[in-house]
Design a protein around this motif. Structure first.
Motif, PDB file in Angstrom:
ATOM      1  N   TYR A   9       0.854  -1.185   0.000  1.00  0.00           N
ATOM      2  CA  TYR A   9       0.000   0.000   0.000  1.00  0.00           C
ATOM      3  C   TYR A   9       0.883   1.226   0.000  1.00  0.00           C
ATOM      4  CZ  TYR A   9      -3.386   3.440   1.570  1.00  0.00           C
ATOM      5  OH  TYR A   9      -4.170   4.541   1.678  1.00  0.00           O
ATOM      6  N   ARG A  10       0.557   2.189  -0.829  1.00  0.00           N
ATOM      7  CA  ARG A  10       1.345   3.410  -0.883  1.00  0.00           C
ATOM      8  C   ARG A  10       1.070   4.206   0.378  1.00  0.00           C
ATOM      9  NH1 ARG A  10       2.388   7.438  -5.785  1.00  0.00           N
ATOM     10  NH2 ARG A  10       3.640   8.893  -4.610  1.00  0.00           N
ATOM     11  N   VAL A  11       2.017   4.135   1.308  1.00  0.00           N
ATOM     12  CA  VAL A  11       1.838   4.750   2.614  1.00  0.00           C
ATOM     13  C   VAL A  11       1.946   6.263   2.512  1.00  0.00           C
ATOM     14  CG1 VAL A  11       2.718   4.820   4.962  1.00  0.00           C
ATOM     15  CG2 VAL A  11       2.718   2.687   3.719  1.00  0.00           C
ATOM     16  N   LEU A  12       2.869   6.732   1.716  1.00  0.00           N
ATOM     17  CA  LEU A  12       3.040   8.167   1.538  1.00  0.00           C
ATOM     18  C   LEU A  12       2.153   8.621   0.390  1.00  0.00           C
ATOM     19  CD1 LEU A  12       4.665  10.701   2.282  1.00  0.00           C
ATOM     20  CD2 LEU A  12       6.341   9.997   0.586  1.00  0.00           C
ATOM     21  N   PRO A  13       1.141   9.460   0.671  1.00  0.00           N
ATOM     22  CA  PRO A  13       0.275   9.889  -0.433  1.00  0.00           C
ATOM     23  C   PRO A  13       1.066  10.733  -1.420  1.00  0.00           C
ATOM     24  CG  PRO A  13      -0.289  11.060   1.584  1.00  0.00           C
ATOM     25  CD  PRO A  13       0.759  10.054   1.935  1.00  0.00           C
ATOM     26  N   GLY A  14       0.656  10.672  -2.677  1.00  0.00           N
ATOM     27  CA  GLY A  14       1.289  11.498  -3.691  1.00  0.00           C
ATOM     28  C   GLY A  14       1.019  12.964  -3.416  1.00  0.00           C
ATOM     29  N   GLN A  77      -2.289  -4.851   0.323  1.00  0.00           N
ATOM     30  CA  GLN A  77      -2.758  -4.775   1.707  1.00  0.00           C
ATOM     31  C   GLN A  77      -4.208  -4.293   1.710  1.00  0.00           C
ATOM     32  OE1 GLN A  77      -0.501  -2.079   4.085  1.00  0.00           O
ATOM     33  NE2 GLN A  77      -1.587  -2.556   5.962  1.00  0.00           N
ATOM     34  N   LYS A  78      -5.142  -5.192   1.970  1.00  0.00           N
ATOM     35  CA  LYS A  78      -6.568  -4.861   1.884  1.00  0.00           C
ATOM     36  C   LYS A  78      -7.235  -4.716   3.248  1.00  0.00           C
ATOM     37  CE  LYS A  78      -6.726  -5.443  -2.646  1.00  0.00           C
ATOM     38  NZ  LYS A  78      -6.466  -4.341  -3.493  1.00  0.00           N
ATOM     39  N   SER A  79      -6.455  -4.596   4.298  1.00  0.00           N
ATOM     40  CA  SER A  79      -7.053  -4.431   5.626  1.00  0.00           C
ATOM     41  C   SER A  79      -6.191  -3.481   6.443  1.00  0.00           C
ATOM     42  CB  SER A  79      -7.151  -5.784   6.330  1.00  0.00           C
ATOM     43  OG  SER A  79      -5.865  -6.315   6.537  1.00  0.00           O
ATOM     44  N   GLY A  80      -6.698  -3.091   7.578  1.00  0.00           N
ATOM     45  CA  GLY A  80      -5.948  -2.240   8.488  1.00  0.00           C
ATOM     46  C   GLY A  80      -6.130  -0.764   8.199  1.00  0.00           C
ATOM     47  N   ARG A  81      -5.043  -0.029   8.333  1.00  0.00           N
ATOM     48  CA  ARG A  81      -5.073   1.419   8.233  1.00  0.00           C
ATOM     49  C   ARG A  81      -5.606   1.947   6.895  1.00  0.00           C
ATOM     50  NH1 ARG A  81      -1.252   5.202  11.244  1.00  0.00           N
ATOM     51  NH2 ARG A  81      -1.927   7.222  10.498  1.00  0.00           N
ATOM     52  N   VAL A  83      -7.881   0.765   4.951  1.00  0.00           N
ATOM     53  CA  VAL A  83      -9.336   0.625   4.924  1.00  0.00           C
ATOM     54  C   VAL A  83      -9.976   1.621   5.890  1.00  0.00           C
ATOM     55  CG1 VAL A  83     -11.257  -0.945   5.375  1.00  0.00           C
ATOM     56  CG2 VAL A  83      -9.223  -1.780   4.202  1.00  0.00           C
ATOM     57  N   VAL A  84      -9.376   1.803   7.061  1.00  0.00           N
ATOM     58  CA  VAL A  84      -9.893   2.772   8.030  1.00  0.00           C
ATOM     59  C   VAL A  84      -9.846   4.177   7.435  1.00  0.00           C
ATOM     60  CG1 VAL A  84      -9.430   3.858  10.271  1.00  0.00           C
ATOM     61  CG2 VAL A  84      -9.333   1.371  10.044  1.00  0.00           C
ATOM     62  N   TYR A  85      -8.736   4.496   6.764  1.00  0.00           N
ATOM     63  CA  TYR A  85      -8.585   5.800   6.116  1.00  0.00           C
ATOM     64  C   TYR A  85      -9.670   6.002   5.055  1.00  0.00           C
ATOM     65  CZ  TYR A  85      -6.548   9.185   2.866  1.00  0.00           C
ATOM     66  OH  TYR A  85      -6.348  10.233   2.019  1.00  0.00           O
ATOM     67  N   LEU A  86      -9.893   4.995   4.232  1.00  0.00           N
ATOM     68  CA  LEU A  86     -10.919   5.079   3.191  1.00  0.00           C
ATOM     69  C   LEU A  86     -12.310   5.245   3.809  1.00  0.00           C
ATOM     70  CD1 LEU A  86     -11.437   4.778   0.061  1.00  0.00           C
ATOM     71  CD2 LEU A  86     -12.041   2.427   0.612  1.00  0.00           C
ATOM     72  N   LEU A  87     -12.603   4.490   4.850  1.00  0.00           N
ATOM     73  CA  LEU A  87     -13.909   4.594   5.505  1.00  0.00           C
ATOM     74  C   LEU A  87     -14.106   5.958   6.169  1.00  0.00           C
ATOM     75  CD1 LEU A  87     -14.344   1.017   7.000  1.00  0.00           C
ATOM     76  CD2 LEU A  87     -15.491   2.010   5.009  1.00  0.00           C
ATOM     77  N   LEU A  88     -13.046   6.496   6.775  1.00  0.00           N
ATOM     78  CA  LEU A  88     -13.146   7.838   7.367  1.00  0.00           C
ATOM     79  C   LEU A  88     -13.457   8.878   6.300  1.00  0.00           C
ATOM     80  CD1 LEU A  88     -10.240   7.934   9.972  1.00  0.00           C
ATOM     81  CD2 LEU A  88     -12.643   8.417  10.426  1.00  0.00           C
ATOM     82  N   LEU A  89     -12.775   8.790   5.163  1.00  0.00           N
ATOM     83  CA  LEU A  89     -13.058   9.726   4.077  1.00  0.00           C
ATOM     84  C   LEU A  89     -14.483   9.556   3.551  1.00  0.00           C
ATOM     85  CD1 LEU A  89      -9.796   9.852   1.945  1.00  0.00           C
ATOM     86  CD2 LEU A  89     -10.859  11.716   3.195  1.00  0.00           C
ATOM     87  N   LEU A  90     -14.930   8.312   3.457  1.00  0.00           N
ATOM     88  CA  LEU A  90     -16.278   8.045   2.963  1.00  0.00           C
ATOM     89  C   LEU A  90     -17.338   8.618   3.912  1.00  0.00           C
ATOM     90  CD1 LEU A  90     -17.906   6.648   0.720  1.00  0.00           C
ATOM     91  CD2 LEU A  90     -17.885   4.590   2.128  1.00  0.00           C
ATOM     92  N   VAL A  91     -17.157   8.431   5.207  1.00  0.00           N
ATOM     93  CA  VAL A  91     -18.101   8.972   6.189  1.00  0.00           C
ATOM     94  C   VAL A  91     -18.062  10.500   6.178  1.00  0.00           C
ATOM     95  CG1 VAL A  91     -18.589   9.133   8.667  1.00  0.00           C
ATOM     96  CG2 VAL A  91     -18.104   6.918   7.645  1.00  0.00           C
ATOM     97  N   THR A  92     -16.847  11.066   6.072  1.00  0.00           N
ATOM     98  CA  THR A  92     -16.718  12.526   6.002  1.00  0.00           C
ATOM     99  C   THR A  92     -17.456  13.066   4.787  1.00  0.00           C
ATOM    100  OG1 THR A  92     -14.546  12.408   7.075  1.00  0.00           O
ATOM    101  CG2 THR A  92     -15.070  14.430   5.900  1.00  0.00           C
ATOM    102  N   TRP A 130      -5.378  13.527   9.387  1.00  0.00           N
ATOM    103  CA  TRP A 130      -4.350  13.022  10.299  1.00  0.00           C
ATOM    104  C   TRP A 130      -4.033  11.562   9.992  1.00  0.00           C
ATOM    105  CZ3 TRP A 130      -4.644   9.292  14.255  1.00  0.00           C
ATOM    106  CH2 TRP A 130      -3.510   9.219  15.049  1.00  0.00           C
ATOM    107  N   THR A 131      -5.063  10.762   9.777  1.00  0.00           N
ATOM    108  CA  THR A 131      -4.864   9.340   9.468  1.00  0.00           C
ATOM    109  C   THR A 131      -4.138   9.165   8.138  1.00  0.00           C
ATOM    110  OG1 THR A 131      -6.888   8.791  10.654  1.00  0.00           O
ATOM    111  CG2 THR A 131      -6.032   7.125   9.162  1.00  0.00           C
ATOM    112  N   GLY A 132      -4.486   9.959   7.158  1.00  0.00           N
ATOM    113  CA  GLY A 132      -3.880   9.819   5.842  1.00  0.00           C
ATOM    114  C   GLY A 132      -2.478  10.360   5.738  1.00  0.00           C
ATOM    115  N   LEU A 133      -2.148  11.370   6.542  1.00  0.00           N
ATOM    116  CA  LEU A 133      -0.853  12.034   6.402  1.00  0.00           C
ATOM    117  C   LEU A 133       0.183  11.679   7.463  1.00  0.00           C
ATOM    118  CD1 LEU A 133      -2.091  15.589   5.392  1.00  0.00           C
ATOM    119  CD2 LEU A 133      -1.144  13.830   3.906  1.00  0.00           C
ATOM    120  N   THR A 134      -0.192  11.003   8.538  1.00  0.00           N
ATOM    121  CA  THR A 134       0.782  10.748   9.595  1.00  0.00           C
ATOM    122  C   THR A 134       1.614   9.508   9.386  1.00  0.00           C
ATOM    123  OG1 THR A 134      -0.899   9.652  10.918  1.00  0.00           O
ATOM    124  CG2 THR A 134      -0.438  11.963  11.416  1.00  0.00           C
ATOM    125  N   ASN A 135       1.149   8.558   8.642  1.00  0.00           N
ATOM    126  CA  ASN A 135       1.911   7.334   8.424  1.00  0.00           C
ATOM    127  C   ASN A 135       2.863   7.565   7.258  1.00  0.00           C
ATOM    128  OD1 ASN A 135       2.809   4.780   8.761  1.00  0.00           O
ATOM    129  ND2 ASN A 135       1.034   3.791   7.850  1.00  0.00           N
TER     130      ASN A 135
END
Length: 142
Positions: A9-14, A77-81, A83-92, A130-135
């Motif tokens: 999974y690309r941990v560092l966003p572009g 990597q289809k689980s963990g952080r 997926v949580v990041y994607l779900l947070l964005l979706l709820v937002t 925070w979730t998307g940019l801290t890792n």
């Protein structure tokens, strides 16, 4: 030679993903501050400002959501952080849409539900960013 068959999974966003993700926060925050100003002053223009700022935040959040979805689909990597990041964005984004519909009402009908939704959406956008940019570890470390 590196093995790219199992891409992590690309941990560092572009750069564009990071700008879109970080740009949603001040737009939603501006919408919240405009709602607070409207609640205190009863000047309708503050409600209009909030509507436009929330619309901008929705655009940025929706595009960041699209980038997060593409990154998740392309990764192994289809689980963990991720997926949580994607779900947070979706709820937002979903609550931001409800907030946009709430702000489409006439004048004082926006209050207090528009203000409450603005608080929730702003907090969710901060947590998402925070979730998307801290890792920020890149490479094989997860």
């Amino acid at each position: 030679m590196t093995d790219t068959a199992d891409s992590p999974y690309r941990v560092l966003p572009g750069p564009l993903h990071a700008v879109l993700l970080a740009g949603a926060v001040p737009l939603f925050l501006g919408g919240l501050l405009s709602d607070i100003a409207y609640f205190k002053t009863y000047l309708i223009q503050w409600s209009n400002f909030a509507s436009w700022l929330i619309a901008g935040g929705m655009l940025f959040c929706g595009l960041a959501l699209l980038f997060a979805l593409v990154n998740l689909i392309r990764s192994s990597q289809k689980s963990g952080r991720p997926v949580v990041y994607l779900l947070l964005l979706l709820v937002t984004w979903g609550l931001g849409l409800v907030n946009s519909f709430e702000h489409a009402k006439d004048a004082w009908a926006v209050m207090p539900s528009g203000l409450i939704l603005s608080v929730i959406v702003t907090l969710l956008s901060c947590v998402s960013a925070w979730t998307g940019l801290t890792n920020l570890r890149s490479g094989g470390a997860r």
